[in-house]
Design a protein around this motif. Structure first.
Motif, short mmCIF file in Angstrom:
data_model
loop_
_atom_site.label_atom_id
_atom_site.label_comp_id
_atom_site.label_asym_id
_atom_site.label_seq_id
_atom_site.Cartn_x
_atom_site.Cartn_y
_atom_site.Cartn_z
N MET A 216 0.82 -1.20 0.00
CA MET A 216 0.00 0.00 0.00
C MET A 216 0.86 1.26 0.00
O MET A 216 0.37 2.35 0.30
N TRP A 228 -2.76 5.48 2.13
CA TRP A 228 -3.75 4.50 2.54
C TRP A 228 -4.09 4.71 4.01
O TRP A 228 -5.13 5.24 4.36
N GLY A 438 -7.56 1.56 -0.84
CA GLY A 438 -6.70 0.38 -0.72
C GLY A 438 -7.43 -0.86 -0.25
O GLY A 438 -8.60 -1.10 -0.59
#
Length: 678
Positions: A216, A228, A438
Motif C-alpha cells: 500500500m 492508505w 486500498g
C-alpha cells in the motif's frame, strides 16, 4: 473480452438458482458430537465467532417498553419541538431496569424541520407502524438527519462518534509473536494491573513495515502519491476480560484481526485497560415511516438522512426510510437494525455512492433489512472498524449497487444469507479509489448468499471467504490498475449452498441455545426462515448499436464539470440513457466542459460513438481513458457533429473522459457510447 465485460453481459440474464444438495465446508462444520469445528490457516487463523453481534451482544430479545408520553401531530407547522419536548420529559424520569419509558407517536404525519435527538439512556421513540395508516415523519427544512441517538450529535455529522478520548488506566503488550484472527486467548507481558471484568482495548499500530507488506506504499493518482493509512494510526478492538491465568488473558469476543509482531514494531501491540465511557444505551426507534421528497441528484447534494445511532446497546426496528440518502449510520456498538427498509425512487447520480447502512462500530447486526436503489453501496464499512459485524437475511436491489466494504482496513464482517440479484458482494483492494481506500476488508465471510457477482480477494497475511454462494466469480486488478490480476480469495462450495444454513444462527445457537434464536425472531436455523433466495434481477435492457454491439457506457455513473440550469433536465446521465431526444449541456459563458464516465471496473473497449443534439458546435475535443492511474488519449479532433464513430486499439478502461475545450456555442451531447466491436 475481459471477465468484467463478460459479467456485464451475463448480468442481463436471470440468475438461475437451481435446487442443489447442500454440502459441508471444512472451514466451519458440525463434528461427530454436533459441535461446530473450524479449519485454520497454517498460522492458526480461523473464521471468527460472529454470534456476539447485536443488541446486548447477540441473542437477546429487543425490549418492549411501556408508553410514558403520547404525542399527536399538529397538522400544521413544525412538530419537531413537540416531539423533542416529550423526549426531554421522559429523559427526566428515573431509570428502572435500564429504561425510563417510551414516547409514542400517534398515527398520522409529523412534519419535522430539524433532527429529533435522543441523548439520554433508556428512551424509546415509537410510532404506530411504518406502513400506510401508521406514523410518518415528513422531513422538510435544512439538511439534517431525522433521528439521532447519542450525545454531542446535534450537528448530525456522518463521521465517527464524538466520544471523548478514553484514558488508559493500565497497559501491557502482547507477548505472542503471532496472535491469530478468530481467537479469544492470548498472552501478554504482565497481567498484574488487570482483573476479570475490565474493559480493554488491543491497539494494533499502523507501521511502515506493515504498509509495505500490504503493498500500500505504491499508490499514485496522476503522479501524486496516495496515503492508505497514516503511520501511527491504531486499530482498536474493545473487549472484556473473562479470565486471567498467569500471563494469559481470555476475552469475551474473539479477535477480528491478527497480530504479527514483526509488522508492529517499534510500537508493538498494546493492551490497555479503559475507563468506561458514559455513552447513551438502551435507546430504541420503532414503527416509523421517515419520508422526504424524491430528489434526482447526487448524494452529496441530498439533504436528508434517516437514523444515526451513536450509542451502545440500541436498536432500530420496523422503520421505512423513503428517499433519504446515507440513510442509516451504526456508529456505536451492539446495535441491532431489524426490518429496516430503505427505498430510493431515483438512481444516485455521479460516480460517488452513498451508503444505505454504514458500519462504523462493532458487534452490530443488520437483520432482515431491505434496500432498493441504483448506484449505491447497500452496506459499507469505515476505516479501521473491527468486527464482528453481521448482515443477515437481507435483500438489496438496484442496478450498479453492491455490498462493498469501503475503505482502509475493516475486519470481521459476515454477509449471511443475503440476496443481491442486481449487484456484487466485494471484499477487495480498491486501490486509489476515493482518496486511496486500498485494502478495505479482511477476515470477512459471505455465507450462502445469492448475488450477481463476487470479487473476493485475500489481502497479504489475511483471508476472506465466500462459502456456499451463488453468482459469478470475478477477478480484477487493484482498482484503476491493469495488472497484476489479484487471485481469488477463499471460494468454497461455490454454486452449492452449504449445509449450515446460517453461520450466525449456528454460532448463536451453539453459544446460547435455541432460545437465543427465538429471542431474535427465528424458530430454527432452516431454509424456511430465508425466503429471499429466488428474487429476479431488476429488468435491464441495454442500449446497443447494430454495428458496434452493446453500449458498455449505458446508464453508467457520470460526473460532469457543469450542468445547465438548476434541474437534472440536462444532466450528464441524459447522454447515457439511450434516448437521442435528451442531452447533456452546460451553462453559457464557460470555456471548457468535461464529461467523465465511471465504468465501475476494468472494461475492454475499442470504439466510441458521440453525437451532438443541437448541430455542430464542438470545435476541439479529446477523449481519454484512465488506466494504471494515468489518462491515455484514444481520440481527439475538431468536430463531432450528429453522429461520430471512432475505432481504436483495444484498451482496458476504468474511466473514460470527454474534454471539450473549444465550441461555438454551449455544446449539447445526446449520446456517448463505448463498445467492444468485433
Amino acid at each position: 473480452m475481459n471477465k468484467l465485460s463478460i459479467a456485464f453481459l451475463l448480468a442481463l440474464n436471470f440468475i438461475a438458482i437451481k435446487e442443489t444438495v447442500a454440502q459441508q465446508t471444512e472451514w466451519v462444520k458440525y463434528d461427530q458430537k454436533g459441535k461446530l469445528s473450524y479449519k485454520t490457516t497454517a498460522k492458526g487463523d480461523r473464521i471468527m465467532d460472529f454470534s456476539h453481534a447485536g443488541y446486548q451482544g447477540g441473542g437477546m430479545p429487543l425490549p418492549t417498553i411501556a408508553t410514558a408520553v403520547k404525542v399527536k401531530p399538529s397538522g400544521t407547522g413544525d412538530d419537531t419541538k413537540t416531539i423533542q419536548n416529550a423526549i426531554d420529559q421522559v429523559a427526566k424520569m428515573p431509570l428502572k431496569n435500564g429504561f425510563r419509558g417510551a414516547v409514542e407517536l400517534s398515527p398520522g404525519v409529523f412534519t419535522c424541520a430539524n433532527a429529533i435527538i435522543l441523548s439520554e439512556s433508556g428512551i424509546v421513540l415509537r410510532g404506530n407502524g411504518s406502513e400506510k395508516g401508521g406514523t410518518t415523519i415528513k422531513m422538510i427544512g435544512e439538511p439534517h438527519t431525522a433521528i439521532v441517538i447519542g450525545r454531542g450529535n446535534t450537528k448530525v455529522a456522518l463521521g465517527n462518534t464524538e466520544d471523548k478520548e478514553q484514558l488508559a488506566l493500565a497497559s501491557t503488550r502482547l507477548a505472542d509473536a503471532y496472535v491469530p484472527a478468530g481467537v479469544s486467548v492470548f498472552k501478554v507481558l504482565d497481567t498484574k494491573n488487570f482483573k476479570v471484568g475490565d474493559t480493554i482495548a488491543i491497539q494494533r499500530p499502523v507501521t511502515d513495515a506493515w504498509i509495505s507488506f500490504m503493498k500500500m506504499d505504491d499508490m499514485y493518482r496522476e503522479g501524486k502519491k496516495q496515503t492508505w493509512l497514516g503511520t501511527g494510526r491504531q486499530e482498536l478492538s474493545k473487549r472484556i476480560i473473562k479470565a486471567i491465568g498467569g500471563n494469559q488473558i481470555t476475552i469475551d469476543v474473539p479477535l477480528a484481526d491478527s497480530y504479527d509482531a514483526k509488522f508492529l514494531e517499534p510500537m508493538g501491540a498494546n493492551v490497555v485497560k479503559l475507563r468506561i465511557l458514559n455513552r447513551v444505551t438502551n435507546v430504541g426507534v420503532e414503527g416509523l415511516h421517515i419520508q422526504c421528497a424524491p430528489l434526482e441528484t447526487d448524494y452529496g447534494h441530498a439533504p436528508y438522512a434517516a437514523v444515526r445511532v451513536g450509542g451502545d446497546d440500541c436498536w432500530v426496528k420496523n422503520v421505512f426510510a423513503e428517499e433519504t440518502m446515507n440513510s442509516t449510520v451504526l456508529a456505536g456498538d451492539r446495535i441491532t437494525m431489524q426490518k429496516v427498509k430503505i427505498k430510493h425512487t431515483y438512481t444516485n447520480l455521479g460516480a460517488s455512492k452513498p451508503a444505505d447502512f454504514s458500519l462504523e462500530g462493532s458487534q452490530n447486526l443488520i437483520d432482515r433489512c431491505e434496500a432498493t436503489g441504483g448506484n449505491t453501496y447497500f452496506v459499507w464499512t469505515s476505516s479501521l472498524v473491527t468486527g464482528p459485524n453481521v448482515v443477515l437475511n437481507s435483500t438489496f436491489r438496484g442496478i450498479g449497487s453492491r455490498i462493498q466494504p469501503h475503505q482502509r482496513w475493516a475486519t470481521g464482517l459476515l454477509v449471511d444469507n443475503c440476496s443481491i440479484p442486481d449487484g456484487n458482494i466485494d471484499f477487495m483492494n480498491r486501490g486509489i479509489a476515493g482518496s486511496g481506500h486500498g485494502w478495505t476488508m479482511a477476515w470477512a465471510v459471505a455465507w450462502n448468499c445469492v448475488a450477481k457477482s463476487y470479487i473476493i480477494q485475500n489481502p497479504p497475511g489475511a483471508a476472506n471467504w465466500a462459502i456456499g454462494c451463488i453468482g459469478l466469480r470475478e477477478q480484477t486488478a487493484r482498482l484503476f490498475d491493469s495488472a497484476p490480476i489479484i487471485p481469488d480469495g477463499n471460494f468454497d462450495s461455490h454454486g452449492k449452498p452449504v449445509a449450515i444454513q446460517s453461520l450466525y444462527l449456528a454460532q448463536l445457537e451453539e453459544r446460547l441455545g435455541n432460545k437465543a434464536l427465538k429471542n431474535i425472531g427465528y424458530q430454527a436455523n432452516q431454509l424456511s426462515e430465508f425466503n429471499n433466495k429466488k428474487i429476479a434481477p431488476t429488468p435491464f435492457k441495454p442500449d446497443s448499436d447494430p454495428q458496434l454491439g452493446i453500449n458498455l457506457a449505458f446508464e453508467r455513473p457520470v460526473n460532469t464539470s457543469n450542468v445547465r440550469g438548476t434541474t437534472r433536465d440536462f444532466g450528464g446521465e441524459k447522454a447515457l440513457d439511450g434516448n437521442n431526444k435528451t442531452y447533456w449541456t452546460i451553462n453559457d459563458g464557460l470555456k471548457q466542459a468535461t464529461f467523465e464516465v465511471d465504468m465501475e471496473g476494468p472494461v475492454l473497449i475499442n470504439a466510441l460513438k458521440i453525437g451532438e443534439a443541437l448541430g455542430q458546435r464542438v470545435q476541439e475535443y479529446k477523449v481519454e481513458v484512465q488506466l494504471d492511474s494515468k489518462w491515455i488519449l484514444v481520440d481527439q479532433g475538431t468536430s463531432i457533429g450528429e453522429n461520430k464513430t471512432v475505432k481504436f486499439q483495444p484498451i482496458t478502461a476504468w474511466k473514460v473522459k470527454l474534454t471539450i475545450s473549444k465550441f461555438s456555442d454551449y455544446p449539447a451531447i445526446k449520446n456517448f457510447g463505448l463498445y467492444l466491436a468485433k
